[in-house]
Design a protein around this motif. Structure first.
Motif, mmCIF file in Angstrom:
data_model
loop_
_atom_site.group_PDB
_atom_site.id
_atom_site.type_symbol
_atom_site.label_atom_id
_atom_site.label_comp_id
_atom_site.label_asym_id
_atom_site.label_seq_id
_atom_site.Cartn_x
_atom_site.Cartn_y
_atom_site.Cartn_z
ATOM 1 N N VAL A 68 38.489 43.180 33.937
ATOM 2 C CA VAL A 68 37.750 44.426 33.716
ATOM 3 C C VAL A 68 38.433 45.220 32.607
ATOM 4 C CG1 VAL A 68 36.649 46.372 34.871
ATOM 5 C CG2 VAL A 68 37.448 44.424 36.229
ATOM 6 N N GLY A 70 30.007 47.470 34.365
ATOM 7 C CA GLY A 70 29.875 48.740 35.059
ATOM 8 C C GLY A 70 29.225 48.616 36.428
ATOM 9 N N VAL A 71 29.076 47.388 36.910
ATOM 10 C CA VAL A 71 28.377 47.149 38.176
ATOM 11 C C VAL A 71 29.397 46.999 39.307
ATOM 12 C CG1 VAL A 71 26.818 45.615 39.408
ATOM 13 C CG2 VAL A 71 26.489 46.010 36.958
ATOM 14 N N PRO A 72 29.309 47.854 40.345
ATOM 15 C CA PRO A 72 30.259 47.755 41.456
ATOM 16 C C PRO A 72 30.199 46.393 42.144
ATOM 17 C CG PRO A 72 29.003 49.799 41.581
ATOM 18 C CD PRO A 72 28.365 48.962 40.511
ATOM 19 N N ARG A 99 29.436 40.871 44.087
ATOM 20 C CA ARG A 99 29.323 40.319 42.732
ATOM 21 C C ARG A 99 30.580 40.596 41.920
ATOM 22 N NH1 ARG A 99 25.111 43.867 44.002
ATOM 23 N NH2 ARG A 99 23.573 42.214 44.090
ATOM 24 N N ARG A 100 30.721 39.880 40.813
ATOM 25 C CA ARG A 100 31.914 40.014 39.980
ATOM 26 C C ARG A 100 31.519 40.347 38.560
ATOM 27 N NH1 ARG A 100 35.024 34.624 42.154
ATOM 28 N NH2 ARG A 100 35.289 35.349 44.307
ATOM 29 N N VAL A 101 30.897 41.488 38.383
ATOM 30 C CA VAL A 101 30.485 41.919 37.041
ATOM 31 C C VAL A 101 30.905 43.366 36.798
ATOM 32 C CG1 VAL A 101 28.614 40.325 36.475
ATOM 33 C CG2 VAL A 101 28.169 42.219 38.038
ATOM 34 N N ARG A 102 32.089 43.723 37.257
ATOM 35 C CA ARG A 102 32.590 45.083 37.013
ATOM 36 C C ARG A 102 32.628 45.385 35.518
ATOM 37 N NH1 ARG A 102 35.763 43.383 41.343
ATOM 38 N NH2 ARG A 102 36.165 44.893 43.014
ATOM 39 N N THR A 126 33.108 51.374 39.060
ATOM 40 C CA THR A 126 34.053 50.378 38.548
ATOM 41 C C THR A 126 35.285 50.999 37.897
ATOM 42 O OG1 THR A 126 32.870 50.370 36.448
ATOM 43 C CG2 THR A 126 32.217 48.738 38.090
ATOM 44 N N GLU A 150 38.335 37.946 38.011
ATOM 45 C CA GLU A 150 37.541 38.881 37.234
ATOM 46 C C GLU A 150 38.472 39.655 36.309
ATOM 47 O OE1 GLU A 150 35.149 41.132 39.975
ATOM 48 O OE2 GLU A 150 34.135 42.189 38.371
ATOM 49 N N LEU A 196 32.705 48.993 29.263
ATOM 50 C CA LEU A 196 31.633 49.482 30.127
ATOM 51 C C LEU A 196 32.216 49.876 31.472
ATOM 52 C CD1 LEU A 196 30.141 47.586 27.985
ATOM 53 C CD2 LEU A 196 28.299 47.531 29.642
ATOM 54 N N GLY A 197 31.582 50.853 32.120
ATOM 55 C CA GLY A 197 32.061 51.271 33.428
ATOM 56 C C GLY A 197 31.368 52.545 33.848
ATOM 57 N N PHE A 198 31.766 53.126 34.977
ATOM 58 C CA PHE A 198 31.208 54.360 35.535
ATOM 59 C C PHE A 198 29.937 54.036 36.307
ATOM 60 C CE2 PHE A 198 28.262 58.046 34.689
ATOM 61 C CZ PHE A 198 28.732 58.829 35.713
ATOM 62 N N THR A 199 28.932 53.482 35.630
ATOM 63 C CA THR A 199 27.695 53.125 36.307
ATOM 64 C C THR A 199 27.125 51.927 35.554
ATOM 65 O OG1 THR A 199 25.567 54.021 37.045
ATOM 66 C CG2 THR A 199 26.362 54.780 34.947
ATOM 67 N N PRO A 200 26.273 51.088 36.192
ATOM 68 C CA PRO A 200 25.809 49.873 35.520
ATOM 69 C C PRO A 200 25.224 50.151 34.133
ATOM 70 C CG PRO A 200 25.189 49.794 37.814
ATOM 71 C CD PRO A 200 25.783 51.165 37.574
ATOM 72 N N GLY A 201 25.775 49.497 33.116
ATOM 73 C CA GLY A 201 25.272 49.611 31.763
ATOM 74 C C GLY A 201 25.843 50.752 30.952
#
Lengths: 333, 210
Positions: free
Chosen positions: B46, A43-45, A37-40, A270, B44, B126-131
């Motif tokens: 970031v 925060g999503v790997p 996926r492409r949602v870094r 991320t 993408e 945002l980063g580190f972990t989802p959300g």
């Protein structure tokens, strides 16, 4: 609270299990993966198959889109009972695999009949393979990808590695005969036990780090998973506690305070706050997916022009192979 | 090299062969612009602090992307108002480090909580972990040194302070920040249409709950 183990002898015709396949043995770590996926930015790997060359060629062999979901097999593979006919292909490290006990050739499209059992065993070299099923495996789709994120627990089959009793399904596609197709061995991702990874320096690469990282072999430690492969030998790492967190990219070499480098794989976080003096070039990223604990590797610095040339050459060869396999699908040969 | 220079001019730095770091005070505005109008060649984008990392479709896309990004940046102006959205986070204060943090700030517990709730925070990235969001805008006395050794497990919903940042751990993870409270708000919920409820530029305010 485990689901009863279906047996090969159990009659399945007409029942709810009359489609798809059932996992009888799960293997060491078998997950649904695709191109990721492409949602870094959330925060999503990225996720996705750790050896993308294996993913693309396995999918092409069965007439799938290059980013279609399949099973990523790690170290020891699963045993799967098919309740319907399928066309499968297994690409990647040289795993032992059998179909109802007969050797299953790798790098081929292989027809599976209703009631047959596919067993993927172990591999003496490399770490991972990709099992594609014509029609693409189903799975929980999150942010446009069915890839399993093991740490966050989403995607694929309930966000986890396969377990015995899991039911796998895929989309119907018009049946396709397995054709003779040959994939040139030099397209395949090398599987060690020694690896040479081509790298580019970043702004963090000092003369000292260049000397200590590029001059010697490293060993892949047992801490090698889908997030990263840790190396055993340590180097003198610069320390900067005030360093801000910055985005990670695939193939980054991270240097934590203990000096043991970590090569980042698709499930890496991320952002990171450690120095990152080197990045593996795009053409060599698939090799990271085949790093096996105990393998040795050396890092060789190249120029950006070298990296571009290597990527173009690899991409041209891969696309040509994919195109030829698809042409064969169209003409039905 | 007589190239023009100045604090506001972007700098480009390669990160490997397929990613570009763009350093600019307009990183957040550039991220918003690229989301609204994607650039060809950029797979993408970031964000981080004053930094946007662009992941490219192909290693060879870099030179062209550099020019188009510079051109895009020239059309952008700072948006100090952020996104215009406001996120209120209800917090039950009382984490294991609350008293330590209050003492470090030279305040009693109530004054520390009041100061933290009065802070105008903003989602930097945002980063580190989802959300997980890095929240900027902590006044100097509320900035806390990170733990020497990170905790192996920080409970989900923990409200934490680390260096110049504030944050909320969306799920149980290791973590090295100081824990001052808990929230029931979920910052990564795949059952919602928008699983992550905040984005860079959003204003954030903690609100004390009993």
């Amino acid at each position: 609270m485990t689901a009863p183990l279906p047996r090969a002898s159990r009659p399945v015709a007409g029942g709810p299990l009359a489609t798809g396949a059932t996992v009888l043995r799960a293997g060491v770590q078998t997950t649904v993966q695709d191109a990721g996926r492409r949602v870094r930015a959330l925060g999503v790997p990225a996720g996705g198959a750790a050896d993308p060359v294996a993913r693309r060629l396995a999918n092409a062999l069965v007439g799938n889109a290059p980013d279609a979901a399949g099973l990523e097999v790690t170290l020891g593979g699963p045993t799967v009972l098919f309740h319907e006919a399928a066309l499968v292909s297994l690409c990647g490290a040289p795993f032992d695999a059998t179909l109802d006990g007969a050797p299953l050739p790798l790098w081929r499209a292989v027809p599976v009949q209703t009631g047959q059992t596919l067993t993927v065993g172990g591999t003496a070299r490399g770490l991972r393979a990709f099992l594609a099923v014509r029609g693409a495996l189903h799975g929980h789709e999150v942010f446009g990808s069915r890839a399993t994120d093991l740490r966050a627990g989403f995607g694929g089959v309930q966000g986890r590695a396969l377990r015995p009793g899991d039911h796998l399904t895929w989309s119907p596609l018009p049946a396709q005969a397995a054709r003779r197709a040959f994939i040139a061995p030099d397209l395949r991702t090398p599987t060690g036990p020694h690896h040479e990874l081509r790298v580019l320096g970043t702004g963090d690469l000092t003369a000292d780090l260049r000397d200590s990282l590029l001059a010697r072999p490293f060993t892949v430690s047992p801490q090698a998973d889908r997030m990263g492969a840790r190396l055993t030998e340590s180097v003198a790492a610069p320390r900067d506690p005030t360093r801000p967190s910055v985005p990670n990219v695939p193939g980054l070499l991270q240097l934590p305070p203990d000096g043991r480098p970590i090569l980042l794989l698709p499930d890496a976080g991320t952002h990171g706050g450690y120095p990152t003096p080197l990045v593996v070039i795009t053409a060599d990223l698939p090799r990271l997916g085949q790093l096996r604990p105990g393998d040795t590797l050396t890092l060789r610095e190249v120029t950006r022009e070298d990296a571009h040339a290597a990527h173009l050459a690899q991409e041209r060869a891969l696309r040509q192979a994919e195109w030829m396999l698809r042409q064969a699908v169209v003409s039905g040969k | 090299m007589p190239a023009p220079s100045g604090p506001d001019l972007p700098t480009f730095e390669w990160l490997g062969d397929a990613a570009l770091n763009v350093r600019t005070p307009l990183a957040r505005e550039l991220y918003a612009s690229l989301r609204a109008h994607p650039l060809p060649g950029v797979q993408e984008a970031v964000p981080a602090l004053d930094l946007l990392t662009l992941l490219l479709d192909a290693p060879t896309a870099g030179e062209a992307v550099q020019e188009t990004v510079a051109a895009r940046l020239a059309t952008l102006t700072p948006a100090p108002g952020g996104s215009g959205r406001r996120v209120v986070v209800p917090v039950t204060f009382g984490g294991p480090d609350l008293d330590w943090c209050a003492a470090h700030a030279g305040l009693d517990r109530a004054a520390f909580v009041a100061a933290l709730c009065a802070a105008q925070l903003e989602v930097a990235f945002l980063g580190f972990t989802p959300g997980f969001a890095f929240l900027t805008g902590l006044p100097e006395p509320l900035r806390m040194p990170r733990l020497d050794a990170p905790r192996e497990r920080v409970p989900a919903g923990s409200v934490a302070l680390g260096g110049p940042w504030a944050g909320v751990y969306p799920r149980e993870t290791p973590g090295g920040w100081r824990l001052v409270g808990r929230t029931a708000m979920n910052f990564f919920d795949l059952s919602r249409a928008a699983p992550v409820p905040w984005q860079p530029g959003d204003r954030v305010q903690f609100e004390a709950r009993a």
